[in-house]
Design an enzyme around this catalytic site. Structure first.
Site, PDB file in Angstrom:
ATOM      1  N   TYR A 138      57.132  71.486 -19.983  1.00 31.94           N
ATOM      2  CA  TYR A 138      57.806  72.499 -20.806  1.00 31.94           C
ATOM      3  C   TYR A 138      58.691  71.889 -21.890  1.00 31.94           C
ATOM      4  O   TYR A 138      59.265  72.618 -22.696  1.00 31.94           O
ATOM      5  CB  TYR A 138      58.668  73.407 -19.925  1.00 31.94           C
ATOM      6  CG  TYR A 138      57.887  74.155 -18.884  1.00 31.94           C
ATOM      7  CD1 TYR A 138      57.015  75.170 -19.245  1.00 31.94           C
ATOM      8  CD2 TYR A 138      58.021  73.846 -17.532  1.00 31.94           C
ATOM      9  CE1 TYR A 138      56.285  75.863 -18.288  1.00 31.94           C
ATOM     10  CE2 TYR A 138      57.300  74.534 -16.570  1.00 31.94           C
ATOM     11  CZ  TYR A 138      56.436  75.536 -16.953  1.00 31.94           C
ATOM     12  OH  TYR A 138      55.719  76.223 -16.011  1.00 31.94           O
ATOM     13  N   HIS A 183      59.951  78.072 -25.686  1.00 27.49           N
ATOM     14  CA  HIS A 183      60.931  78.639 -24.753  1.00 27.49           C
ATOM     15  C   HIS A 183      62.073  77.655 -24.479  1.00 27.49           C
ATOM     16  O   HIS A 183      63.099  78.059 -23.947  1.00 27.49           O
ATOM     17  CB  HIS A 183      60.215  78.995 -23.445  1.00 27.49           C
ATOM     18  CG  HIS A 183      60.558  80.341 -22.889  1.00 27.49           C
ATOM     19  ND1 HIS A 183      61.221  81.334 -23.575  1.00 27.49           N
ATOM     20  CD2 HIS A 183      60.303  80.875 -21.664  1.00 27.49           C
ATOM     21  CE1 HIS A 183      61.355  82.396 -22.808  1.00 27.49           C
ATOM     22  NE2 HIS A 183      60.807  82.141 -21.645  1.00 27.49           N
ATOM     23  N   TYR A 230      64.454  77.356 -13.804  1.00 28.95           N
ATOM     24  CA  TYR A 230      63.435  78.098 -14.538  1.00 28.95           C
ATOM     25  C   TYR A 230      64.144  79.267 -15.216  1.00 28.95           C
ATOM     26  O   TYR A 230      65.151  79.780 -14.742  1.00 28.95           O
ATOM     27  CB  TYR A 230      62.240  78.553 -13.686  1.00 28.95           C
ATOM     28  CG  TYR A 230      61.354  77.392 -13.311  1.00 28.95           C
ATOM     29  CD1 TYR A 230      60.446  76.869 -14.223  1.00 28.95           C
ATOM     30  CD2 TYR A 230      61.490  76.778 -12.071  1.00 28.95           C
ATOM     31  CE1 TYR A 230      59.662  75.774 -13.897  1.00 28.95           C
ATOM     32  CE2 TYR A 230      60.709  75.676 -11.747  1.00 28.95           C
ATOM     33  CZ  TYR A 230      59.808  75.172 -12.669  1.00 28.95           C
ATOM     34  OH  TYR A 230      59.054  74.085 -12.347  1.00 28.95           O
ATOM     35  N   ASN A 283      63.876  82.453 -15.771  1.00 31.15           N
ATOM     36  CA  ASN A 283      64.163  83.776 -15.212  1.00 31.15           C
ATOM     37  C   ASN A 283      65.331  83.795 -14.232  1.00 31.15           C
ATOM     38  O   ASN A 283      65.787  84.863 -13.843  1.00 31.15           O
ATOM     39  CB  ASN A 283      62.921  84.341 -14.513  1.00 31.15           C
ATOM     40  CG  ASN A 283      61.762  84.516 -15.463  1.00 31.15           C
ATOM     41  OD1 ASN A 283      61.868  84.248 -16.659  1.00 31.15           O
ATOM     42  ND2 ASN A 283      60.645  84.963 -14.938  1.00 31.15           N
ATOM     43  N   ASN A 304      64.189  87.153 -20.333  1.00 27.61           N
ATOM     44  CA  ASN A 304      64.503  87.097 -18.902  1.00 27.61           C
ATOM     45  C   ASN A 304      65.635  86.137 -18.556  1.00 27.61           C
ATOM     46  O   ASN A 304      66.359  86.363 -17.591  1.00 27.61           O
ATOM     47  CB  ASN A 304      63.250  86.782 -18.096  1.00 27.61           C
ATOM     48  CG  ASN A 304      62.286  87.953 -18.082  1.00 27.61           C
ATOM     49  OD1 ASN A 304      62.695  89.110 -18.086  1.00 27.61           O
ATOM     50  ND2 ASN A 304      61.004  87.657 -18.085  1.00 27.61           N
TER      51      ASN A 304
END
Length: 186
Positions: free
Chosen positions: A14, A19, A64, A66, A112
């Site tokens: 990631y 993001h 993460y 969320n 989120n």
């Protein structure tokens, strides 16, 4: 004491995704201010230092996206950081690449990580720096888009927004957030 949090997802896969632009901004601040992000606690990685006489903590939650609030709230409680001494940096689909929007408060807007932060803090009234990643084109799914890497054409704009977000954080150490909003939102 000020807390600056960048939202993103942990793991190499990631690292340079849309993001994770919040993580990229924290890395820029750590480099600028010579703050090592070497503490692992509160479900995150963070570091602290003094900038212009102000103690600053930089945090990247490792929960993460969320679940970001699970990292932010315990750190704020431990260090007794008031919500007005906290700012969060994150990606925003509704803003073009290379642009920023600073806000004093507001809803999660479908993000989120912000939703989790609001849930854990029990308030929407915290400062944020929304960093533009634009919307997906050609019918691409949003999840695939935000977890995808920036294109070579987007990189100059991304670097610009990371620089501007870091500049805004730096000014926030000495000026009210509303004042820097007027500067950086224009």
């Amino acid at each position: 004491m000020k807390l600056i949090v960048g939202l993103g997802n942990p793991g190499r896969e990631y690292e340079l995704t849309r993001h994770n632009i919040g993580f990229m901004a924290i890395d820029e601040l750590a480099k600028r201010w010579n703050i090592s992000l070497n503490e692992q606690k509160f479900k995150g990685v963070f570091g602290a230092g003094f900038v212009n006489g102000e103690k600053v903590i930089l945090l990247k939650p490792l929960t993460y996206m969320n679940l970001s609030g699970e990292s932010i709230r315990p750190l704020m409680d431990y260090y007794k950081i008031d919500v007005e001494d906290f700012v969060v940096l994150y990606d925003d689909l509704d803003i073009p690449v290379g642009k920023l929007r600073l806000r004093m408060k507001g809803s999660a807007g479908g993000h989120n990580g912000v939703k989790s932060t609001i849930s854990h803090l029990g308030t929407q009234e915290f400062q944020r720096i929304r960093m533009g990643i634009d919307r997906p084109k050609n019918g691409m799914k949003v999840v695939d888009y935000v977890l995808g890497r920036f294109t070579s054409e987007e990189i100059p704009g991304v670097n610009h927004s990371i620089e501007k977000a870091a500049d805004a954080c730096e000014e926030w150490l000495n000026k009210p957030f509303l004042q820097i909003m007027n500067t950086f939102n224009s």
